[in-house]
Design an enzyme around this catalytic site. Structure first.
Site, PDB file in Angstrom:
ATOM      1  N   GLY A 138      -8.086  -7.847  -0.396  1.00 22.72           N
ATOM      2  CA  GLY A 138      -8.336  -8.722   0.750  1.00 22.72           C
ATOM      3  C   GLY A 138      -7.565 -10.028   0.695  1.00 22.72           C
ATOM      4  O   GLY A 138      -6.388 -10.060   0.331  1.00 22.72           O
ATOM      5  N   GLY A 197     -12.859  -4.475   0.638  1.00 22.34           N
ATOM      6  CA  GLY A 197     -14.243  -4.030   0.837  1.00 22.34           C
ATOM      7  C   GLY A 197     -14.685  -3.073  -0.261  1.00 22.34           C
ATOM      8  O   GLY A 197     -15.795  -3.169  -0.788  1.00 22.34           O
ATOM      9  N   ARG A 220       0.821  -1.218   0.000  1.00 28.28           N
ATOM     10  CA  ARG A 220       0.000   0.000   0.000  1.00 28.28           C
ATOM     11  C   ARG A 220       0.857   1.272   0.000  1.00 28.28           C
ATOM     12  O   ARG A 220       0.437   2.291  -0.549  1.00 28.28           O
ATOM     13  CB  ARG A 220      -0.959  -0.007   1.186  1.00 28.28           C
ATOM     14  CG  ARG A 220      -2.121  -0.953   0.944  1.00 28.28           C
ATOM     15  CD  ARG A 220      -3.078  -0.984   2.093  1.00 28.28           C
ATOM     16  NE  ARG A 220      -4.346  -1.570   1.671  1.00 28.28           N
ATOM     17  CZ  ARG A 220      -5.276  -1.995   2.499  1.00 28.28           C
ATOM     18  NH1 ARG A 220      -5.104  -1.905   3.804  1.00 28.28           N
ATOM     19  NH2 ARG A 220      -6.401  -2.506   2.033  1.00 28.28           N
ATOM     20  N   LYS A 226     -19.131 -16.224   3.378  1.00 33.39           N
ATOM     21  CA  LYS A 226     -20.590 -16.170   3.463  1.00 33.39           C
ATOM     22  C   LYS A 226     -21.282 -15.695   2.194  1.00 33.39           C
ATOM     23  O   LYS A 226     -20.808 -14.780   1.533  1.00 33.39           O
ATOM     24  CB  LYS A 226     -20.995 -15.230   4.590  1.00 33.39           C
ATOM     25  CG  LYS A 226     -20.644 -15.770   5.943  1.00 33.39           C
ATOM     26  CD  LYS A 226     -21.129 -14.829   7.007  1.00 33.39           C
ATOM     27  CE  LYS A 226     -20.821 -15.364   8.382  1.00 33.39           C
ATOM     28  NZ  LYS A 226     -21.056 -14.350   9.404  1.00 33.39           N
TER      29      LYS A 226
HETATM   30  P1  AMP Z   1     -14.610 -13.327   3.292  1.00 41.64           P
HETATM   31  O1  AMP Z   1     -14.130 -12.391   4.354  1.00 41.64           O
HETATM   32  O2  AMP Z   1     -16.081 -13.513   3.255  1.00 41.64           O
HETATM   33  O3  AMP Z   1     -13.992 -13.058   1.936  1.00 41.64           O
HETATM   34  O4  AMP Z   1     -14.088 -14.752   3.726  1.00 41.64           O
HETATM   35  C1  AMP Z   1     -12.733 -15.081   3.809  1.00 41.64           C
HETATM   36  C2  AMP Z   1     -12.622 -16.257   4.739  1.00 41.64           C
HETATM   37  O5  AMP Z   1     -13.424 -17.314   4.240  1.00 41.64           O
HETATM   38  C3  AMP Z   1     -11.231 -16.801   4.860  1.00 41.64           C
HETATM   39  O6  AMP Z   1     -10.748 -16.504   6.142  1.00 41.64           O
HETATM   40  C4  AMP Z   1     -11.425 -18.295   4.672  1.00 41.64           C
HETATM   41  O7  AMP Z   1     -10.762 -19.063   5.646  1.00 41.64           O
HETATM   42  C5  AMP Z   1     -12.915 -18.487   4.812  1.00 41.64           C
HETATM   43  N1  AMP Z   1     -13.410 -19.675   4.125  1.00 41.64           N
HETATM   44  C6  AMP Z   1     -13.171 -20.044   2.858  1.00 41.64           C
HETATM   45  N2  AMP Z   1     -13.729 -21.255   2.606  1.00 41.64           N
HETATM   46  C7  AMP Z   1     -14.338 -21.647   3.729  1.00 41.64           C
HETATM   47  C8  AMP Z   1     -15.057 -22.823   4.102  1.00 41.64           C
HETATM   48  N3  AMP Z   1     -15.270 -23.805   3.225  1.00 41.64           N
HETATM   49  N4  AMP Z   1     -15.553 -22.892   5.351  1.00 41.64           N
HETATM   50  C9  AMP Z   1     -15.338 -21.887   6.224  1.00 41.64           C
HETATM   51  N5  AMP Z   1     -14.649 -20.760   5.945  1.00 41.64           N
HETATM   52  C10 AMP Z   1     -14.152 -20.649   4.714  1.00 41.64           C
END
Ligand code: AMP
Length: 397
Positions: free
Chosen positions: A354, A377, A37, A201
């Protein structure tokens, strides 16, 4: 193209120029562990120095929650920036950000000098976009430049509020580059256009999925959110991450993809374990999982399917890991996607910040990508089709 005034449209000679940067870098024991950054901010800073501006830099760092926290001071950034710029960056160590040190430092500036203010989030007003701090910041400046893409999706004093109290507010080169790459990819893509979405999610990516289905030729889904899709399709997903409130939504998106003629790809196998841990046995499952298993990565057949879907793509946008890549047993899916993207020739490849950016950089594929966004984000909200307040606040061309 971004229709906002930029640093190329103003004359800053002898002017006090407040530049909002994104110096939110990871620190360990006071040392910067990833300076991407800082490097990304240099072109704008160098341009303003060369043009004879008095360059006053500001940024947030971490979440001090409105209080001075010494471990989140920007002091180490001033040291490293001095080295990167090859000139002294004077650090104004005021716990209230705009205090006697900042005022005296700015007062003493010559054209081409650089001052860095303390962490803007030491002030509680910052994240509430309150007038008092916006006015304090503006009191130091004749011109405002916003180059902090990472916070462009937030309306805070240092990127939005301050623009109300200065005559001129423009964007910097990094902001311009981020918006141009992401904007062109989404609005004017070379086709086939493939988007890859992962992460934990569905709920946090609803609008992105919905918006991208109107734009892409292929949408690839991995990460934790694929199990909500799998359950909605009637599969047994054991203890995998599932958002039951979004089962109908998942089916709606599958239908929308069909209606739009979009190739929506979901995993055909998964790497499962009985616990969310790197220290337990794991294996690959096709189809239904046992009740005590959870899916933690896409399986080898899915890796091959996704790599194949990427072949021939001319534009690829990726946001979110394919599995729990922080644990080595469940990183293969994320690595496979990064490699498949890196192998593409003649394609515009964009990493939406991210976790995916961290993964790509750690794997050494950074140089192979067309653009790695500095804002997770912000790029996600951009992909949702939202206007970013930090960009909207700059003067129109
Ligand atoms: P996000 O912040 O929504 O982009 O999510 C990123 C996070 O999703 C990372 O820390 C991953 O460890 C988690 N992640 C990816 N695949 C899975 C999974 N199958 N089950 C639980 N967490 C997950």
């Amino acid at each position: 193209m971004l229709n906002k005034k930029s640093v190329d449209d103003i004359n800053v000679k002898g002017q006090r120029v407040l530049v909002r940067c994104d110096f939110n870098v990871p620190l360990k024991d006071g040392k910067i562990t990833d300076e991407n950054r800082l490097v990304a901010a240099l072109p704008t800073i160098k341009k303003l120095i060369a043009d004879g501006g008095k360059v006053i830099l500001c940024s947030h760092l971490g979440k001090p929650k409105g209080e001075p926290k010494p471990e989140l001071s920007l002091a180490p950034v001033a040291v490293r920036l001095s080295e990167l710029l090859g000139q002294d960056v004077k650090f104004a160590a005021d716990p209230e950000v705009i205090g006697p040190n900042a005022k005296a430092a700015v007062e003493a500036m010559n054209d081409g000098d650089v001052v860095l203010l303390e962490n803007t989030r030491y002030r509680a007003e910052e994240t509430k976009n309150e007038e008092s701090f916006s006015k304090d910041l503006a009191s130091l400046a004749d011109v405002f430049v916003n180059d902090a893409f990472g916070t462009a999706h937030r309306a805070h004093c240092s990127n939005v509020g301050v623009t109300q109290y200065v005559d001129t507010a423009v964007v910097g080169y990094l902001m311009q580059k981020e918006i141009d790459f992401l904007g062109n990819a989404v609005e004017n893509p070379k086709r086939p256009f493939v988007a890859i979405l992962g992460g934990s999610k569905v709920s946090s990516k609803i609008s992105v999925i919905n918006n991208l289905l109107d734009k892409v030729d292929t949408l690839i889904i991995g990460g934790g959110m694929c199990f909500t899709f799998a359950k909605a399709a009637g599969e047994k997903v054991g203890k995998s991450l599932v958002e039951d409130d979004y089962l109908d939504y998942a089916n709606e998106m599958v239908q929308k993809a069909k209606d739009k003629g979009v190739n929506l790809l979901l995993p055909v196998d998964a790497v499962v374990a009985k616990e969310f841990s790197n220290d337990v046995p794991f294996h690959t499952v096709e189809g239904d999982m046992a009740d005590d298993e959870m899916g933690l990565d896409i399986g080898p057949k899915t890796q091959a399917l996704y790599a194949d879907a990427l072949k021939g793509a001319k534009t690829v946008v990726w946001n979110g890991p394919m599995g729990v890549f922080e644990m080595s047993n469940f990183a293969a899916g994320t690595i496979a996607v990064a490699k498949a993207m890196a192998d593409l020739e003649d394609a515009v490849t964009i990493i939406g910040g991210g976790d995916s950016a961290a993964a790509v950089n750690q794997l050494g594929y950074g140089d192979k990508m067309t653009h790695i966004s500095t804002g997770g984000g912000a790029s996600l909200e951009f992909l949702e089709g939202k206007e970013l307040p930090g960009v909207a606040a700059a003067n129109d061309k």
